[in-house]
Write a protein that holds these residues in place. Structure first.
Motif, PDB file in Angstrom:
ATOM      1  N   ALA A   1       0.835  -1.207   0.000  1.00  0.00           N
ATOM      2  CA  ALA A   1       0.000   0.000   0.000  1.00  0.00           C
ATOM      3  C   ALA A   1       0.872   1.261   0.000  1.00  0.00           C
ATOM      4  O   ALA A   1       0.451   2.314  -0.479  1.00  0.00           O
ATOM      5  CB  ALA A   1      -0.929  -0.005   1.205  1.00  0.00           C
ATOM      6  N   PHE A   2       2.102   1.154   0.535  1.00  0.00           N
ATOM      7  CA  PHE A   2       2.987   2.318   0.522  1.00  0.00           C
ATOM      8  C   PHE A   2       3.338   2.720  -0.912  1.00  0.00           C
ATOM      9  O   PHE A   2       3.590   3.886  -1.192  1.00  0.00           O
ATOM     10  CB  PHE A   2       4.257   2.064   1.354  1.00  0.00           C
ATOM     11  CG  PHE A   2       4.015   2.151   2.847  1.00  0.00           C
ATOM     12  CD1 PHE A   2       3.408   3.268   3.409  1.00  0.00           C
ATOM     13  CD2 PHE A   2       4.393   1.122   3.696  1.00  0.00           C
ATOM     14  CE1 PHE A   2       3.169   3.357   4.787  1.00  0.00           C
ATOM     15  CE2 PHE A   2       4.159   1.194   5.080  1.00  0.00           C
ATOM     16  CZ  PHE A   2       3.548   2.320   5.616  1.00  0.00           C
ATOM     17  N   ALA A   3       3.330   1.736  -1.845  1.00  0.00           N
ATOM     18  CA  ALA A   3       3.588   2.043  -3.256  1.00  0.00           C
ATOM     19  C   ALA A   3       2.445   2.889  -3.822  1.00  0.00           C
ATOM     20  O   ALA A   3       2.662   3.729  -4.704  1.00  0.00           O
ATOM     21  CB  ALA A   3       3.749   0.753  -4.054  1.00  0.00           C
ATOM     22  N   VAL A   4       1.232   2.676  -3.301  1.00  0.00           N
ATOM     23  CA  VAL A   4       0.080   3.465  -3.749  1.00  0.00           C
ATOM     24  C   VAL A   4       0.280   4.921  -3.311  1.00  0.00           C
ATOM     25  O   VAL A   4       0.004   5.854  -4.069  1.00  0.00           O
ATOM     26  CB  VAL A   4      -1.244   2.893  -3.186  1.00  0.00           C
ATOM     27  CG1 VAL A   4      -2.442   3.673  -3.706  1.00  0.00           C
ATOM     28  CG2 VAL A   4      -1.383   1.418  -3.541  1.00  0.00           C
ATOM     29  N   SER A   5       0.799   5.108  -2.091  1.00  0.00           N
ATOM     30  CA  SER A   5       1.106   6.472  -1.622  1.00  0.00           C
ATOM     31  C   SER A   5       2.117   7.128  -2.541  1.00  0.00           C
ATOM     32  O   SER A   5       1.998   8.322  -2.868  1.00  0.00           O
ATOM     33  CB  SER A   5       1.706   6.445  -0.212  1.00  0.00           C
ATOM     34  OG  SER A   5       0.779   5.965   0.702  1.00  0.00           O
ATOM     35  N   GLY A   6       3.113   6.334  -2.982  1.00  0.00           N
ATOM     36  CA  GLY A   6       4.155   6.853  -3.885  1.00  0.00           C
ATOM     37  C   GLY A   6       3.539   7.305  -5.201  1.00  0.00           C
ATOM     38  O   GLY A   6       3.847   8.398  -5.705  1.00  0.00           O
ATOM     39  N   ALA A   7       2.639   6.477  -5.747  1.00  0.00           N
ATOM     40  CA  ALA A   7       2.001   6.811  -7.031  1.00  0.00           C
ATOM     41  C   ALA A   7       1.122   8.059  -6.870  1.00  0.00           C
ATOM     42  O   ALA A   7       1.115   8.945  -7.746  1.00  0.00           O
ATOM     43  CB  ALA A   7       1.170   5.637  -7.524  1.00  0.00           C
ATOM     44  N   ALA A   8       0.419   8.144  -5.723  1.00  0.00           N
ATOM     45  CA  ALA A   8      -0.448   9.310  -5.487  1.00  0.00           C
ATOM     46  C   ALA A   8       0.414  10.576  -5.346  1.00  0.00           C
ATOM     47  O   ALA A   8       0.070  11.636  -5.891  1.00  0.00           O
ATOM     48  CB  ALA A   8      -1.286   9.092  -4.225  1.00  0.00           C
ATOM     49  N   ALA A   9       1.542  10.448  -4.644  1.00  0.00           N
ATOM     50  CA  ALA A   9       2.420  11.615  -4.453  1.00  0.00           C
ATOM     51  C   ALA A   9       3.015  12.056  -5.791  1.00  0.00           C
ATOM     52  O   ALA A   9       3.123  13.262  -6.075  1.00  0.00           O
ATOM     53  CB  ALA A   9       3.530  11.273  -3.458  1.00  0.00           C
ATOM     54  N   ALA A  10       3.391  11.075  -6.629  1.00  0.00           N
ATOM     55  CA  ALA A  10       3.961  11.414  -7.946  1.00  0.00           C
ATOM     56  C   ALA A  10       2.908  12.129  -8.798  1.00  0.00           C
ATOM     57  O   ALA A  10       3.211  13.091  -9.515  1.00  0.00           O
ATOM     58  CB  ALA A  10       4.446  10.143  -8.641  1.00  0.00           C
ATOM     59  N   TRP A  11       1.652  11.670  -8.708  1.00  0.00           N
ATOM     60  CA  TRP A  11       0.569  12.301  -9.475  1.00  0.00           C
ATOM     61  C   TRP A  11       0.319  13.719  -8.956  1.00  0.00           C
ATOM     62  O   TRP A  11       0.147  14.668  -9.743  1.00  0.00           O
ATOM     63  CB  TRP A  11      -0.699  11.435  -9.370  1.00  0.00           C
ATOM     64  CG  TRP A  11      -1.819  11.867 -10.266  1.00  0.00           C
ATOM     65  CD1 TRP A  11      -3.043  12.326  -9.884  1.00  0.00           C
ATOM     66  CD2 TRP A  11      -1.825  11.891 -11.708  1.00  0.00           C
ATOM     67  NE1 TRP A  11      -3.818  12.632 -10.990  1.00  0.00           N
ATOM     68  CE2 TRP A  11      -3.090  12.384 -12.128  1.00  0.00           C
ATOM     69  CE3 TRP A  11      -0.876  11.561 -12.689  1.00  0.00           C
ATOM     70  CZ2 TRP A  11      -3.437  12.529 -13.469  1.00  0.00           C
ATOM     71  CZ3 TRP A  11      -1.229  11.710 -14.034  1.00  0.00           C
ATOM     72  CH2 TRP A  11      -2.493  12.182 -14.400  1.00  0.00           C
ATOM     73  N   ALA A  12       0.368  13.885  -7.632  1.00  0.00           N
ATOM     74  CA  ALA A  12       0.180  15.217  -7.037  1.00  0.00           C
ATOM     75  C   ALA A  12       1.320  16.158  -7.455  1.00  0.00           C
ATOM     76  O   ALA A  12       1.092  17.344  -7.717  1.00  0.00           O
ATOM     77  CB  ALA A  12       0.100  15.114  -5.518  1.00  0.00           C
ATOM     78  N   ALA A  13       2.535  15.597  -7.533  1.00  0.00           N
ATOM     79  CA  ALA A  13       3.699  16.415  -7.891  1.00  0.00           C
ATOM     80  C   ALA A  13       3.570  16.962  -9.318  1.00  0.00           C
ATOM     81  O   ALA A  13       4.202  17.963  -9.672  1.00  0.00           O
ATOM     82  CB  ALA A  13       4.982  15.595  -7.746  1.00  0.00           C
ATOM     83  N   LYS A  14       2.727  16.311 -10.136  1.00  0.00           N
ATOM     84  CA  LYS A  14       2.502  16.818 -11.510  1.00  0.00           C
ATOM     85  C   LYS A  14       1.429  17.907 -11.529  1.00  0.00           C
ATOM     86  O   LYS A  14       0.975  18.318 -12.591  1.00  0.00           O
ATOM     87  CB  LYS A  14       2.066  15.662 -12.415  1.00  0.00           C
ATOM     88  CG  LYS A  14       3.202  14.715 -12.743  1.00  0.00           C
ATOM     89  CD  LYS A  14       2.748  13.687 -13.756  1.00  0.00           C
ATOM     90  CE  LYS A  14       3.908  12.756 -14.086  1.00  0.00           C
ATOM     91  NZ  LYS A  14       3.447  11.482 -14.612  1.00  0.00           N
ATOM     92  N   GLY A  15       0.981  18.298 -10.335  1.00  0.00           N
ATOM     93  CA  GLY A  15       0.040  19.415 -10.261  1.00  0.00           C
ATOM     94  C   GLY A  15      -1.413  19.012 -10.091  1.00  0.00           C
ATOM     95  O   GLY A  15      -2.307  19.851 -10.217  1.00  0.00           O
ATOM     96  N   HIS A  16      -1.675  17.730  -9.824  1.00  0.00           N
ATOM     97  CA  HIS A  16      -3.060  17.287  -9.656  1.00  0.00           C
ATOM     98  C   HIS A  16      -3.454  17.316  -8.186  1.00  0.00           C
ATOM     99  O   HIS A  16      -2.632  17.028  -7.318  1.00  0.00           O
ATOM    100  CB  HIS A  16      -3.228  15.860 -10.195  1.00  0.00           C
ATOM    101  CG  HIS A  16      -2.824  15.738 -11.629  1.00  0.00           C
ATOM    102  ND1 HIS A  16      -3.640  16.088 -12.670  1.00  0.00           N
ATOM    103  CD2 HIS A  16      -1.647  15.326 -12.196  1.00  0.00           C
ATOM    104  CE1 HIS A  16      -3.001  15.887 -13.821  1.00  0.00           C
ATOM    105  NE2 HIS A  16      -1.792  15.437 -13.556  1.00  0.00           N
TER     106      HIS A  16
END
Ligand SMILES: Cc1ncc(COP(=O)(O)O)c(C=O)c1O
Length: 397
Positions: free
Chosen positions: A15-30
């Protein structure tokens, strides 16, 4: 140079990988709608933070006993015992840096290599990881979906018990399904544990996250207290996930071994937090407070939002802060076979982030239904509404 082969057995919280994917998506401005986190975005109660500042100022910053300070052991024995209708003494409590360490230490204390340990799957992934890492055989048991929620698959548990079964891990109230045992179900499980002379770990991480009804514990059933170690944690109850304070509570013989493991692993748990909890825990009553009320409001909004989606029908769990909707119909509509594809596409299409069944243990042979897990502990009510409206549009398309 090679690393230890035993590491091949060690799992993780994917589940920590899901946090990573969410953070990467947020870092793109979402703007991400975070339903993936079992973390809490509610402040730790002020009496606890104030008592902690004071304890630091008063100089409680050094080592303390590996088993925990005697005052906290006594306070936890009284609190955990009275909320479960049993008696514990202070020497039956081993203070821990969080609830998670209890899992590996319990298994290390009761299991020999090659022994089988029954554990819930879907369930908290660290059970599977620690059983296998410590040389045991992880034997999963599942849940049956009913119109009112999830129930233990007692027949499957019964069938899985062999002469090598040593211990049973039981998580009530359950992450990720929100399952809550009836007294009858708990008694049937206890009867199996007693008949086969099993050790039990009762993971009570969500014991106080209860919105209605009376909390019930398996240790309260005759013959169970002497074979059960409770995993207690301040993480969820007091919105203290990052503080790291919990305890193992159970038979003295096991607790003594766990204390020895504490000395080997971390020496002691944070001294000043223990001092603060000596004051906070005796004032804790089960029942509504600011944390529970906030979570309950979110639960109701989230359940309504999910039930508004064509193809999803979910009952409101009375405990935990997780929802585990069956998305098999949505998968069929989309033509997907891998539920993680739904998760990945939902993030990029709707900005909504969640975990799936696959983050909670290896899927069992023959599993046909698909589930996702949404946590509402780290997301405010308005964001729940907007996020689920976006999910509805995507799931129904
Ligand atoms: C079922 C269950 N047990 C144990 C834990 C560990 O909690 P802690 O943060 O206290 O280590 C968690 C955390 O999410 C959990 O969901």
């Amino acid at each position: 140079m090679q690393l230890a082969t035993q590491l091949d057995k060690l799992g993780t919280e994917t589940a920590f990988a899901v946090s990573g994917a969410a953070a990467a998506w947020a870092a793109k401005g979402h703007r991400v709608y975070p339903f993936h986190l079992g973390d809490i975005n509610i402040a730790t109660p002020a009496n606890i933070t104030e008592a902690t500042y004071k304890a630091i100022k008063d100089g409680y910053t050094g080592y303390c006993p590996a088993a925990g300070i005697p005052e906290l052991r006594a306070v936890l024995a009284a609190d955990v015992g009275s909320k479960r209708g049993v008696h514990y003494s202070a020497e039956q409590v081993s203070v821990q840096p969080g609830g998670k360490p209890v899992i590996g230490k319990f298994i290390a204390a009761v299991m020999n290599p090659g022994d089988e340990v029954l554990y819930p799957n879907p369930g908290y992934p660290i059970y599977e990881s620690q059983i296998e890492y410590l040389g045991g055989v992880a034997v999963p048991y599942g849940y049956l979906e009913t119109p009112t929620g999830f129930a233990l698959d007692l027949d499957a548990i019964k069938r899985s018990i062999t002469s090598r079964t040593r211990a049973l891990i039981y998580n009530n109230y359950q992450n990720p399904s929100g399952a809550q045992s009836t007294r009858q179900e708990m008694e049937a499980l206890a009867a199996l544990a007693i008949e086969h002379d099993l050790w039990v770990m009762s993971d009570d991480a969500y014991y106080e996250i209860l919105y209605s009804g009376q909390a019930e514990s398996i240790v309260n059933i005759p013959g169970m207290q002497e074979r059960t170690v409770i995993l207690y944690t301040c993480s969820k109850r007091f919105a203290m996930t990052g503080w790291r304070l919990g305890a193992a509570i159970g038979p003295k013989a096991v607790i003594d071994v766990i204390n020895k493991l504490n000395t080997n692993v971390e020496s002691c748990s944070p001294h000043f937090i223990q001092r603060a909890m000596v004051e906070a825990i005796p004032g804790d009553t089960t029942g509504p407070d600011a944390i529970i009320e906030t979570l309950q409001e979110r639960r109701d909004v989230a359940v309504a939002g999910l039930n508004a989606i064509d193809g999803i029908s979910i009952a409101a769990p009375a405990s935990t802060f997780y929802l585990f909707p069956n998305v098999t119909k949505i998968m069929a509509r989309k033509g997907y076979t891998d539920v993680n594809q739904l998760m990945t596409e939902a993030l990029t299409t709707t900005d909504v982030s969640f975990c799936t069944r696959k983050h909670f243990g290896r899927p069992l042979p023959g599993e046909k239904e698909h589930y996702i897990r949404l946590a509402y502990s780290g997301i405010d009510t308005e964001a729940i509404k907007t996020g689920l409206a976006r999910l509805k549009e995507y799931f129904e398309a």
